[in-house]
Design an enzyme around this catalytic site. Structure first.
Site, PDB file in Angstrom:
ATOM      1  N   GLN A  65       0.734  -1.205  -0.010  1.00 50.12           N
ATOM      2  CA  GLN A  65      -0.074   0.006   0.096  1.00 50.12           C
ATOM      3  C   GLN A  65       1.256   1.151  -0.060  1.00 50.12           C
ATOM      4  O   GLN A  65       1.877   1.328   0.958  1.00 50.12           O
ATOM      5  CB  GLN A  65      -0.887  -0.084   1.194  1.00 50.12           C
ATOM      6  CG  GLN A  65      -2.033   1.065   1.246  1.00 50.12           C
ATOM      7  CD  GLN A  65      -3.372   0.482   0.797  1.00 50.12           C
ATOM      8  OE1 GLN A  65      -3.792  -0.552   1.266  1.00 50.12           O
ATOM      9  NE2 GLN A  65      -3.845   1.139  -0.357  1.00 50.12           N
ATOM     10  N   SER A  95       1.221   1.844   6.609  1.00 50.35           N
ATOM     11  CA  SER A  95       0.308   0.818   6.494  1.00 50.35           C
ATOM     12  C   SER A  95       0.658  -0.596   6.655  1.00 50.35           C
ATOM     13  O   SER A  95       1.999  -0.897   6.563  1.00 50.35           O
ATOM     14  CB  SER A  95      -0.191   0.801   4.858  1.00 50.35           C
ATOM     15  OG  SER A  95      -1.221   0.036   4.503  1.00 50.35           O
ATOM     16  N   SER A  96      -0.256  -1.291   7.087  1.00 49.03           N
ATOM     17  CA  SER A  96       0.056  -2.924   7.321  1.00 49.03           C
ATOM     18  C   SER A  96      -0.525  -3.695   6.150  1.00 49.03           C
ATOM     19  O   SER A  96      -0.407  -4.730   6.002  1.00 49.03           O
ATOM     20  CB  SER A  96      -0.673  -3.292   8.729  1.00 49.03           C
ATOM     21  OG  SER A  96      -1.885  -3.196   8.626  1.00 49.03           O
ATOM     22  N   HIS A  97      -0.851  -3.217   5.118  1.00 46.66           N
ATOM     23  CA  HIS A  97      -1.498  -3.817   4.150  1.00 46.66           C
ATOM     24  C   HIS A  97      -0.688  -4.553   3.253  1.00 46.66           C
ATOM     25  O   HIS A  97      -0.081  -4.014   2.386  1.00 46.66           O
ATOM     26  CB  HIS A  97      -2.458  -2.898   3.248  1.00 46.66           C
ATOM     27  CG  HIS A  97      -3.630  -2.318   4.278  1.00 46.66           C
ATOM     28  ND1 HIS A  97      -4.224  -1.210   4.066  1.00 46.66           N
ATOM     29  CD2 HIS A  97      -3.982  -2.560   5.516  1.00 46.66           C
ATOM     30  CE1 HIS A  97      -4.904  -0.766   4.888  1.00 46.66           C
ATOM     31  NE2 HIS A  97      -5.054  -1.735   5.987  1.00 46.66           N
ATOM     32  N   THR A  98      -0.700  -5.845   3.377  1.00 44.41           N
ATOM     33  CA  THR A  98       0.303  -6.636   2.771  1.00 44.41           C
ATOM     34  C   THR A  98      -0.756  -7.608   1.739  1.00 44.41           C
ATOM     35  O   THR A  98      -1.374  -8.307   2.468  1.00 44.41           O
ATOM     36  CB  THR A  98       1.305  -7.546   3.650  1.00 44.41           C
ATOM     37  OG1 THR A  98       2.024  -8.400   2.720  1.00 44.41           O
ATOM     38  CG2 THR A  98       0.607  -8.086   4.567  1.00 44.41           C
TER      39      THR A  98
END
Lengths: 243, 589
Positions: free
Chosen positions: B346, B514-517
């Protein structure tokens, strides 16, 4: 009731109400009937009133207090780190899961240069407790070598000078302690202690929260959300029950 | 000693959002379901009631709801010619842990992706020509937004999502997001209220001709009974939301929305503190016969099942496929293989400003409390003269005022220690506000996942290795959207502006907002470029379904959860409506 007694009684409740946690069951069928707080999920208040458990040596405590009280000195904005309980906070943290690095991945192979290059900063396979044990000794050795006195006997200006040198990476410490990163660890923990809930031993009298205007462990701002941009003058509250 | 369990119709690996949604659908259809979760049972009253939830140190700083690295971590490198290192400490990653998974600690930002996201290859080619996508592995998802709408609607009803519609059946609605895909109806609950900063951001972006709206939130705005009969309560804006559980039953989560109904079904069984090691295939390799697991006491066992559903976190979905030998590892040199392909992240930035003489009261917050413009998201603006595709949601957010987290959010030039720090923090805490730029991420050939050759987990299985850095398209996109955000912050009156463009530095997991992997086991209509078909069924082993953000072939400028939930509903319905009657590939490859 005094605050310390309250802390202790909260902790005592853990042992007296310790029932089998539903999480221990390998197989769950139906909704668990146990709906009281899981004993392992009650907050674990800092041990108060007893001896230090990690910082058992007086000189280490003095070194740490000398650093912490320059990072957070006593001034018109509030008490110093040590006055606010940050040493007790850190001792308690280091005595528990945080100090033992329970969450960390500590397996090898350990390739310090590779890891630092890839991650943008060093990674450590020592636990936080081990890093303090080595780091405080290294600070003391540095002061003895450069100034010929104990670290805690240095003037405030001289301590500031050393801390700035560590922060900027201009001073390295003996015995392989990376000064910049030990500085960062201490700065993080000192300010955690100043700003965490007082139930963990620091932020005494919610001094850190009063400094910035944070109302603490409140759980309902519906009456206030539409007072946009106003000073709400909210008195902070903590997780420690009021009398 | 090994445990041999009775056979189930379906075994579900991981009980977060995806696992809970799948289990609810499949048990309601009468299937016998066993879910295996490596963490412990967690519920609202027992583990995060209001008396323990507002605790920054425990839940945010020490991250007690997240998966510890000592349980399992990943390794990382920017380029194929580097040796990867393990992520030893807490980083931007927020892998789910315990019953509820990441659905317990998420922020609650509850987006649908845009129609363009699902057809990114086709629509980009048609609008700008094929060369616009050069250097990227653009591919359609194999489903359209229109296909997804009923499943989005279903998940939002389960979650109780608050928000304001911008497009109902093609009719643009005032106050909503005019760029969103057509919705069949409005949100289950009305939008949350504006904080000071949200109001300032809304008015400033409106003056500039943009289209501000309150973002859809898994922090619900009023009491709501969901279709499963579970009652939720209104959000109190407590500001202890992301990284925390919710003690008020106000944040959409498996605990607040699904488990009270699911756990009471007699055809549902949950094994906690039990970790799936890998799926086991039949000798012919065409189907799986169940999963091998290990208990917390170290006892191994086998759970036979007709259908295996992998619903771990995105990273672990990919890892479990590799450890199970399902599908072929992607090779970035030859381009062959599909497992590990199309990894994305992200692309994010922040713009912070300060408002003298005001009290921003940042402690009044919610994980998904924000006003956003989508004027520069996805393909909502003309990219003809621009050197990138994609875009970002630009939001003025009021997520939290946690004092440890914000202790360096100071005016430029402030010191981090001494009386100077105390003075700066006392001045700035109640004057700061921020814009979050949450951008798209495009897949490229050398961003991928595979198994690490050196590092192993506590059970001796290889860790997953990530090879990733920002690509030029996404850098160009973020530069553009960060510049727009600075203009909004100026218009809103923010002073002493601090800009963080994350793509200006090489990516590493410690630096991200962001942590969105995302991706690595992606869905699609072409088995040579996707791991699973449009129903999230493995192309290679037809009784294995892999559900999660691992299925996204790219990342939109949005949080992934609602799209994950909608895909889970769709996959579950395909299983109980079609697959169980005629087991085999649901789509011809």
């Amino acid at each position: 009731m005094k605050r310390r007694d309250l802390l202790r009684s909260f902790g005592a409740a853990v042992t007296t109400t310790a029932l089998a946690s539903p999480s221990a069951a390998a197989e769950l069928k139906g909704f668990p009937t146990q709906t009281a707080m899981s004993p392992d999920h009650l907050p674990k208040p800092a041990m108060k009133g007893g001896a230090f458990r990690v910082f058992t040596q007086e000189n280490d405590r003095k070194t740490l207090a000398a650093v912490f009280d320059r990072m957070i000195p006593s001034d018109k904005f509030g008490p110093s780190a040590s006055e606010a309980g940050c040493l007790e906070f850190l001792d308690d943290q280091l005595a528990g899961h945080y100090g033992e690095g329970r969450a960390l991945y500590l397996e090898g192979p350990v390739r310090p240069e590779t890891e630092e290059a890839i991650m943008g900063s060093p990674q450590f396979t020592q636990t936080p407790r081990q890093r303090y044990e080595a780091g405080l000794k290294a600070l003391e050795a540095y002061a003895q070598a450069t100034d010929g006195v104990a670290f805690h006997a240095l003037s405030p200006d001289r301590i500031d000078e050393i801390l700035a040198g560590l922060e900027e990476g201009k001073i390295d410490l003996p015995n392989g302690v990376q000064g910049k990163w030990f500085f960062e660890l201490m700065l993080q923990n000192a300010r955690e202690g100043y700003l965490a809930d007082p139930i963990y031993g620091g932020n005494r009298d919610m001094a850190g929260w009063k400094m910035i205007g944070f109302p603490g462990a409140r759980y309902d701002y519906r009456p206030y959300i539409e007072k946009r941009g106003e000073n709400l003058n909210l008195v902070p509250v903590s997780l420690i029950p009021n009398d | 000693m090994t445990i041999e369990r009775p056979k189930a119709d379906v075994v579900i690996c991981g009980l977060g959002w995806s696992g809970s949604v799948m289990a609810e659908e499949l048990t309601r259809a009468g299937l016998n379901v066993v879910a295996i979760e490596r963490g412990a049972w967690r519920d609202t009253s027992t583990d995060f009631p209001p008396a323990v939830d507002p605790d920054e140190l425990r839940w945010h700083t020490r991250r007690e709801l997240l998966q510890p690295m000592s349980v399992e971590t990943t390794t990382f490198r920017n380029r194929m010619d580097q040796t990867a290192a393990p992520v030893r400490n807490w980083s931007a990653y927020q892998f789910g842990w315990n019953v509820g998974g990441a659905g317990t600690h998420w922020a609650g930002m509850s987006w649908r992706f845009t129609p363009w996201d699902f057809e990114i290859a086709t629509q980009t080619r048609e609008r700008y020509g094929a060369a616009k996508g050069d250097g990227m592995l653009l591919q359609d998802w194999g489903v359209t937004y229109k296909d997804m709408e009923p499943y989005y609607d279903r998940f939002e009803r389960i979650a109780g999502t608050s928000g304001i519609a911008g497009n109902i059946n093609g009719e643009i609605k005032p106050g909503g997001n005019p760029f969103e895909g057509p919705r069949s109806r409005d949100y289950p609950t009305p939008p949350l209220k504006d904080t000071f900063w949200m109001r300032e951001f809304r008015e400033a972006s409106d003056r500039m001709g943009y289209n501000p709206f309150t973002i859809p939130a898994g922090n619900i705005s009023q009491a709501f009974v969901n279709p499963l009969g579970v009652t939720m309560g209104p959000c109190t804006y407590c500001g202890f939301c992301d990284f925390h559980g919710c003690g008020n039953f106000s944040k959409s989560s498996p605990q607040a929305c699904i488990l009270p109904a699911l756990m009471r079904r007699p055809n549902f069984t949950l094994l906690t503190e039990t970790e799936v090691l890998h799926a086991v295939k039949h000798d012919d390799g065409k189907t799986a016969k169940g999963v091998k697991f290990i208990t917390k006491e170290g006892v191994e066992g086998f759970q036979p099942a007709d259908i295996v559903v992998i619903t771990a976190y995105q990273m672990d979905n990919v890892r479990l496929m590799l450890l199970s030998g399902i599908g072929e590892q992607y090779d970035p040199v030859t381009g062959k293989g599909t497992i590990g392909r199309n990894y994305t992240y992200q692309t994010c930035g922040t713009v912070n400003g300060f408002f003298p003489d005001k009290y921003t009261n940042p402690f009044i917050g919610g994980g998904a409390l924000a006003v956003q413009i989508d004027d520069f998201n996805g393909d909502n603006f003309d990219h003809s003269g621009l050197d990138f595709i994609g875009g970002a949601g630009i939001m003025g957010y009021s997520t939290n005022g946690r004092p440890i987290q914000n202790m360096n959010n100071l005016r430029p030039g402030s010191k981090r220690w001494g009386s100077a720090w105390k003075e700066a923090y006392a001045r700035d805490y109640n004057q700061g506000a921020g814009i979050f730029i949450q951008g798209t991420s495009m897949p490229v050939r050398d961003a991928y996942l595979d198994l690490d050759p050196d590092y192993r987990d506590r059970h001796g299985q290889p860790l997953l290795r990530l090879t990733f850095d920002w690509n030029q398209n996404d850098k160009n996109m973020l530069k553009y959207t960060v510049d727009r955000s600075v203009e909004i912050m100026r218009e809103a009156g923010g002073q002493d502006i601090v800009v963080d463009n994350q793509a200006e530095h090489s990516w590493n997991p410690y630096m991200q907002h962001s942590s969105h992997t995302i991706g690595g086991a992606v869905m699609g209509a072409d088995p040579t470029t996707s791991a699973v078909n449009p129903f999230l069924q493995s192309w290679d082993v037809h009784n294995v379904f892999v559900v999660g953000a691992s299925a996204f072939p790219m990342n939109g400028g949005y949080n992934p959860t609602v799209t994950v939930g909608a895909l889970a509903v769709r996959a579950a319905q395909a299983i109980h409506q079609t697959y169980v009657n005629n087991p085999g590939p649901l789509v011809k490859g």
